[in-house]
Write an enzyme that holds these catalytic residues in place. Structure first.
Site, short mmCIF file in Angstrom:
data_model
loop_
_atom_site.label_atom_id
_atom_site.label_comp_id
_atom_site.label_asym_id
_atom_site.label_seq_id
_atom_site.Cartn_x
_atom_site.Cartn_y
_atom_site.Cartn_z
N GLY A 37 -29.73 1.65 -16.06
CA GLY A 37 -30.37 1.77 -17.48
C GLY A 37 -31.74 1.40 -17.43
N GLN A 41 -39.13 7.99 -16.82
CA GLN A 41 -39.04 9.54 -16.05
C GLN A 41 -38.91 9.45 -14.69
OE1 GLN A 41 -39.35 12.45 -17.98
NE2 GLN A 41 -38.65 11.07 -19.39
N HIS A 43 -36.30 7.90 -13.55
CA HIS A 43 -34.86 8.39 -13.49
C HIS A 43 -34.69 9.97 -13.76
CE1 HIS A 43 -34.77 3.94 -14.48
NE2 HIS A 43 -34.11 4.03 -13.62
N LYS A 159 -38.85 4.77 -4.28
CA LYS A 159 -39.45 3.56 -4.76
C LYS A 159 -38.75 2.33 -4.31
CE LYS A 159 -39.02 1.44 -8.50
NZ LYS A 159 -38.93 0.39 -9.45
N ASP A 160 -37.48 2.41 -4.06
CA ASP A 160 -36.64 1.35 -3.62
C ASP A 160 -36.35 1.76 -2.18
OD1 ASP A 160 -35.85 -0.43 -6.05
OD2 ASP A 160 -35.84 1.59 -6.77
N SER A 195 -41.24 1.78 -13.39
CA SER A 195 -40.15 0.93 -13.21
C SER A 195 -39.71 0.48 -14.50
CB SER A 195 -40.68 -0.05 -12.23
OG SER A 195 -39.67 -1.39 -12.32
N ARG A 197 -38.83 -2.48 -15.05
CA ARG A 197 -39.30 -3.76 -15.19
C ARG A 197 -40.73 -3.72 -15.74
NH1 ARG A 197 -35.53 -5.28 -10.78
NH2 ARG A 197 -34.44 -6.92 -11.27
#
Ligand SMILES: Nc1ncnc2c1ncn2[C@@H]1O[C@H](COP(=O)(O)OP(=O)(O)OP(=O)(O)O)[C@@H](O)[C@H]1O
Ligand SMILES: CC(C)(CO)[C@@H](O)C(=O)[O-]
Ligand code: BAL
Length: 339
Positions: A37, A41, A43, A159-160, A195, A197
């Site tokens: 969640g 952008q 996602h 990114k991950d 991100s 975060r």
């Protein structure tokens, strides 16, 4: 394909999801994008890529679930942003059909599951070393969500990178009938990787956090410079050394650079790592400071450090804290001919 706004259905219960999937699935054309969640952008790019892949009459499911199993003690599970209303708008605009947003009690009805996926040796490195148990928890929920959403394709962000590599490994090792698709990292104009975060960062912290992407770009530029010098030197037949070759071409400045590169790092990987580290060291002296967790130049097949004379694909990965926020980023690199 232009994505027009389409009907989006929000479901929280697995049986409702199964009903929708059964009713609407076009064979070979279902995709899932799994998220925690707080959609941005990055996602949206995954959702758009999913829509591109399955076509207009395919089915794109986005899962929104903050998985307690992948958070360690003292991590940000409780304060992780939960913004479902805004997420629905982002998912709809990007072309999703279904948002599956279950509660923890729905996903883990008996409490924490006794049987879990184990990430294996790669799961103990880098992110896994900093966040023990993280990848076991992540793979366990990804396995569950793959069963619940039954996709032909599942899309995850580069990114991950370690997460993506481990999901590929799980799907390969355990014969999950799904294609895993990696999607390039989406960045802000100034380079910061999007991100969820990032929203924890104050303006001053964000400025310091820019060092993550700047370090990666410095390394990429250093590699490109090294390889351009090498290519030019190697183009001179019979040259005794790279520096001498360039001198022979009358390029004194480039020759000095080539000599420096040759002296500092004949193979190249150490100098590339050092270029990134210099940016991070500077950020460690900024206010507020960056605290480096790791900087690793690794083989993407194993996530172990590459030697200085490495040839082929590599990944430069960084994790750091700024204030109370922990961020990660990475960039793919290619050493040797053709990079
Ligand atoms: N900037 C980005 N570009 C492309 N994909 C991304 C980006 N950020 C996240 N993703 C991908 O979106 C999916 C869901 O990730 P997640 O919900 O954890 O978002 P996140 O922004 O990485 O959050 P966090 O800040 O918590 O790490 C993952 O596959 C992740 O790799
Ligand atoms: C894949 C994932 C949704 C599993 O909880 C999560 O790790 C994420 O958002 O990257
Ligand atoms: N973006 C990966 C999920 C996590 O940090 O837990």
């Amino acid at each position: 394909m232009t994505v027009t706004s389409r009907d989006l259905t929000l479901v929280a219960a697995p049986d409702q999801l199964a009903e929708l999937l059964g009713r609407r699935t076009a064979p070979g054309r279902t995709a899932v994008v799994m998220t925690m969640g707080a959609l941005h952008q990055g996602h949206a790019a995954l959702i758009r890529a999913a829509r591109e892949r399955v076509g207009d009459d395919g089915l794109v499911t986005v899962t929104v679930f903050v998985n307690p199993l992948q958070f360690g003690a003292g991590e940000d599970l409780d304060r992780y942003p939960r913004t479902l209303d805004a997420d629905l708008d982002t998912a709809r605009e990007a072309g999703a059909d279904i948002v599956f947003a279950p509660t923890a009690a729905t996903v883990y009805p008996g409490g924490e599951p006794q049987v879990r996926i184990t990430a294996g040796p790669m799961g103990g490195l880098l992110e896994g070393a900093s966040r023990p148990g993280h990848f076991d928890g992540m793979l366990t929920v990804v396995a569950k969500l793959l069963h619940l959403t039954r996709p032909d394709l599942a899309l995850f962000g580069q990114k991950d990178a370690q997460q993506l590599a481990l999901i590929r490994r799980m799907v390969h090792d355990l014969d999950f009938p799904v294609e895993i698709v990696g999607v390039e990292t989406v960045r802000e104009d100034d380079g910061l990787a999007l991100s969820s975060r990032n929203r924890y960062l104050s303006p001053a912290e964000r400025k310091t956090a820019l060092a993550l992407s700047r370090a990666l770009f410095a390394a990429r530029d250093r590699l490109a410079a090294q390889q351009a010098l090498l290519a030019r030197a190697e183009a001179v037949p019979g040259a005794p050394s790279r520096a001498a070759a360039l001198l022979g071409l009358g390029e004194a400045r480039a020759a000095a650079d080539a000599a420096a590169v040759a002296q500092a790092a004949p193979g190249g990987a150490d100098a590339v790592r050092a270029a990134a580290r210099a940016v991070l060291d500077e950020a460690a002296r900024a206010t507020p400071p960056l605290t480096l967790d790791y900087l690793a130049l690794i083989d993407p097949a194993t996530f172990t450090e590459i030697p200085d004379d490495h040839r082929g694909d590599a990944l430069l990965a960084v994790a750091a804290r700024v204030g109370a926020t922990r961020l990660i980023d990475n960039i793919p690199l290619r050493f040797g001919a053709g990079s």
